[in-house]
Design a protein around this motif. Structure first.
Motif, PDB file in Angstrom:
ATOM      1  N   VAL A   1       0.832  -1.208   0.000  1.00 14.37           N
ATOM      2  CA  VAL A   1       0.000   0.000   0.000  1.00 14.37           C
ATOM      3  C   VAL A   1       0.863   1.252   0.000  1.00 14.37           C
ATOM      4  O   VAL A   1       0.351   2.362  -0.128  1.00 14.37           O
ATOM      5  N   ASP A   2       2.164   1.077   0.140  1.00 18.14           N
ATOM      6  CA  ASP A   2       3.104   2.197   0.252  1.00 18.14           C
ATOM      7  C   ASP A   2       3.928   2.291  -1.039  1.00 18.14           C
ATOM      8  O   ASP A   2       4.767   1.437  -1.318  1.00 18.14           O
ATOM      9  N   ASP A   3       3.698   3.332  -1.823  1.00 21.00           N
ATOM     10  CA  ASP A   3       4.403   3.480  -3.096  1.00 21.00           C
ATOM     11  C   ASP A   3       5.915   3.594  -2.909  1.00 21.00           C
ATOM     12  O   ASP A   3       6.692   3.056  -3.702  1.00 21.00           O
ATOM     13  N   ALA A   4       6.334   4.309  -1.855  1.00 23.15           N
ATOM     14  CA  ALA A   4       7.767   4.481  -1.622  1.00 23.15           C
ATOM     15  C   ALA A   4       8.425   3.148  -1.282  1.00 23.15           C
ATOM     16  O   ALA A   4       9.520   2.834  -1.763  1.00 23.15           O
ATOM     17  N   ALA A   5       7.744   2.345  -0.457  1.00 20.17           N
ATOM     18  CA  ALA A   5       8.276   1.025  -0.111  1.00 20.17           C
ATOM     19  C   ALA A   5       8.339   0.136  -1.338  1.00 20.17           C
ATOM     20  O   ALA A   5       9.298  -0.616  -1.541  1.00 20.17           O
ATOM     21  N   LEU A   6       7.326   0.245  -2.191  1.00 27.81           N
ATOM     22  CA  LEU A   6       7.311  -0.532  -3.429  1.00 27.81           C
ATOM     23  C   LEU A   6       8.489  -0.149  -4.318  1.00 27.81           C
ATOM     24  O   LEU A   6       9.162  -1.011  -4.898  1.00 27.81           O
ATOM     25  N   ASP A   7       8.778   1.144  -4.391  1.00 30.24           N
ATOM     26  CA  ASP A   7       9.920   1.611  -5.184  1.00 30.24           C
ATOM     27  C   ASP A   7      11.238   1.073  -4.634  1.00 30.24           C
ATOM     28  O   ASP A   7      12.130   0.676  -5.395  1.00 30.24           O
ATOM     29  N   ARG A   8      11.364   1.053  -3.303  1.00 24.63           N
ATOM     30  CA  ARG A   8      12.609   0.564  -2.695  1.00 24.63           C
ATOM     31  C   ARG A   8      12.839  -0.913  -3.018  1.00 24.63           C
ATOM     32  O   ARG A   8      13.952  -1.320  -3.374  1.00 24.63           O
ATOM     33  N   VAL A   9      11.776  -1.714  -2.917  1.00 23.81           N
ATOM     34  CA  VAL A   9      11.933  -3.141  -3.190  1.00 23.81           C
ATOM     35  C   VAL A   9      12.147  -3.380  -4.679  1.00 23.81           C
ATOM     36  O   VAL A   9      12.938  -4.250  -5.069  1.00 23.81           O
ATOM     37  N   HIS A  10      11.482  -2.599  -5.496  1.00 19.35           N
ATOM     38  CA  HIS A  10      11.716  -2.713  -6.939  1.00 19.35           C
ATOM     39  C   HIS A  10      13.178  -2.416  -7.264  1.00 19.35           C
ATOM     40  O   HIS A  10      13.804  -3.094  -8.093  1.00 19.35           O
ATOM     41  N   GLY A  11      13.746  -1.411  -6.591  1.00 15.55           N
ATOM     42  CA  GLY A  11      15.153  -1.093  -6.786  1.00 15.55           C
ATOM     43  C   GLY A  11      16.065  -2.214  -6.326  1.00 15.55           C
ATOM     44  O   GLY A  11      17.052  -2.558  -7.013  1.00 15.55           O
ATOM     45  N   ALA A  12      15.736  -2.808  -5.162  1.00 20.11           N
ATOM     46  CA  ALA A  12      16.539  -3.927  -4.659  1.00 20.11           C
ATOM     47  C   ALA A  12      16.454  -5.120  -5.597  1.00 20.11           C
ATOM     48  O   ALA A  12      17.459  -5.816  -5.846  1.00 20.11           O
ATOM     49  N   LEU A  13      15.288  -5.356  -6.151  1.00 14.61           N
ATOM     50  CA  LEU A  13      15.140  -6.460  -7.095  1.00 14.61           C
ATOM     51  C   LEU A  13      15.919  -6.193  -8.382  1.00 14.61           C
ATOM     52  O   LEU A  13      16.547  -7.102  -8.946  1.00 14.61           O
ATOM     53  N   SER A  14      15.901  -4.953  -8.833  1.00 15.64           N
ATOM     54  CA  SER A  14      16.676  -4.597 -10.030  1.00 15.64           C
ATOM     55  C   SER A  14      18.165  -4.827  -9.807  1.00 15.64           C
ATOM     56  O   SER A  14      18.878  -5.300 -10.709  1.00 15.64           O
ATOM     57  N   GLU A  15      18.648  -4.502  -8.604  1.00 19.77           N
ATOM     58  CA  GLU A  15      20.055  -4.747  -8.273  1.00 19.77           C
ATOM     59  C   GLU A  15      20.362  -6.247  -8.283  1.00 19.77           C
ATOM     60  O   GLU A  15      21.422  -6.676  -8.758  1.00 19.77           O
ATOM     61  N   LEU A  16      19.434  -7.052  -7.738  1.00 22.75           N
ATOM     62  CA  LEU A  16      19.629  -8.501  -7.736  1.00 22.75           C
ATOM     63  C   LEU A  16      19.687  -9.030  -9.169  1.00 22.75           C
ATOM     64  O   LEU A  16      20.553  -9.860  -9.510  1.00 22.75           O
ATOM     65  N   ILE A  17      18.789  -8.559 -10.019  1.00 26.36           N
ATOM     66  CA  ILE A  17      18.752  -9.003 -11.419  1.00 26.36           C
ATOM     67  C   ILE A  17      20.065  -8.657 -12.128  1.00 26.36           C
ATOM     68  O   ILE A  17      20.631  -9.480 -12.860  1.00 26.36           O
TER      69      ILE A  17
END
Length: 259
Positions: free
Chosen positions: A227-243
Motif C-alpha cells: 500500500v506504500d508506493d515508496a516502499a514498493l519503489d525501494r523493493v523494486h530497486g533492490a530487485l533490479s540490483e539482484l537481477i
C-alpha cells in the motif's frame, strides 16, 4: 513465496463460500476472483477463503471463527427459497439473535413480485436476522443483509455483484494495494535466495514468486505488492540490483497499478 501484509492500517476480509454444489464440483465458483479483485480495488485485503457445506452448524463455526479475526466477513450462497438455504438461520445463530420476515425485505420484493407471487417459499428470502441492515438487490429484489461485520450475499454471480456494489459504500476502506510484476528468465530456485533476502529486509512489501514454463524454458514471475508506493519503489530497486548482479534477463510484465 508469499508473505502476509503486516501494514497496520490494512482493512481485511475473509470470504465464506457456502454450497454443496461448489464442493461436489457441479457448479464452478465465479465469485471468489470477482470479490478478491473488487475488494483490492477499494482498499480491502481479502486474506482467507473457506468453502463450507449447506450445514447450519458448519456455517456458524466458520462465521464465528473468522469474524473476530477480520474487519469484514463476506458470505455467498444459501439465501434462496429452498429448504437447504440455511445461511440466514446460521448467521442469526452465530450472533445469538432471532429471525423474522422483515417488512423492509417484503416491500423490496414486492417491486419484483406481485402480491400473489409472494409465495411462502419466496417469503423465506424475506427472513432477516434481528438487527441486520438490508443489502439491496436490484436484480431479483430479494435482499442480502449485513449484521455486525458479516455481509451476506447471494451465490448467483450477477446478483452477488450488484449486492457487493450496494454494500461497498458502507464499508471502511484502507489504502489500495499497488503492485508491480517482473518477468525473470530464470528458474525459481535460482531467484529464490535473493528474493528471500529482499523480503527479510522489507517486511512492508509482499513478494510473491510464481514459476512458469514456456518454450521449453523455466522462468519466474515476481509480483511486488504494497500500500506504500515508496516502499514498493525501494523493493523494486533492490530487485533490479539482484537481477543485475545475477545477470538475469528480465522485463516488466505489466504496467504498475492496483493488484
Amino acid at each position: 513465496m508469499n508473505k502476509p501484509d503486516s501494514t497496520t492500517d490494512t482493512v481485511t476480509a475473509a470470504l465464506i463460500v457456502i454450497g454443496e454444489e461448489i464442493l461436489s464440483g457441479r457448479t464452478r465458483d465465479e465469485n471468489i476472483s470477482h470479490i478478491a479483485r473488487y475488494l483490492t480495488e477499494i482498499g480491502i485485503a481479502l486474506q482467507e477463503v473457506r468453502v463450507v457445506r449447506d450445514v447450519e452448524a458448519e456455517i456458524v463455526a466458520a462465521v464465528n471463527a473468522l469474524r473476530p479475526r477480520y474487519t469484514y466477513v463476506f458470505t455467498t450462497g444459501g439465501i434462496g427459497p429452498t429448504h437447504d438455504d440455511v445461511t440466514t438461520d446460521a448467521i442469526a445463530s452465530a450472533f445469538g439473535v432471532g429471525v423474522e420476515i422483515d417488512p423492509r425485505a417484503v416491500e423490496a420484493m414486492r417491486r419484483g413480485y406481485s402480491g400473489l407471487e409472494l409465495t411462502p417459499a419466496r417469503l423465506r428470502m424475506a427472513r432477516i436476522p434481528y438487527g441486520a441492515d438490508l443489502v439491496d438487490n436490484p436484480v431479483s429484489r430479494a435482499p442480502g443483509f449485513m449484521l455486525g461485520n458479516v455481509i451476506v450475499m447471494a451465490g448467483i454471480p450477477r446478483i452477488m455483484q450488484v449486492m457487493l456494489d450496494a454494500v461497498a459504500p458502507r464499508l471502511k476502506k484502507g489504502r489500495p494495494m499497488r503492485s508491480r510484476s517482473i518477468r525473470i528468465e530464470a528458474p525459481e530456485g535460482d531467484v529464490a535466495p535473493g528474493l528471500a533476502a529482499i523480503q527479510a529486509a522489507h517486511a512492508d512489501v509482499q513478494i510473491g514468486s510464481y514459476p512458469f514454463f514456456e518454450k521449453s524454458k523455466l522462468g519466474t514471475y515476481v509480483v511486488l505488492r504494497s500500500v506504500d508506493d515508496a516502499a514498493l519503489d525501494r523493493v523494486h530497486g533492490a530487485l533490479s540490483e539482484l537481477i543485475a548482479k545475477e545477470r538475469f534477463k528480465a522485463s516488466e510484465s505489466e504496467a504498475d497499478g492496483k493488484s
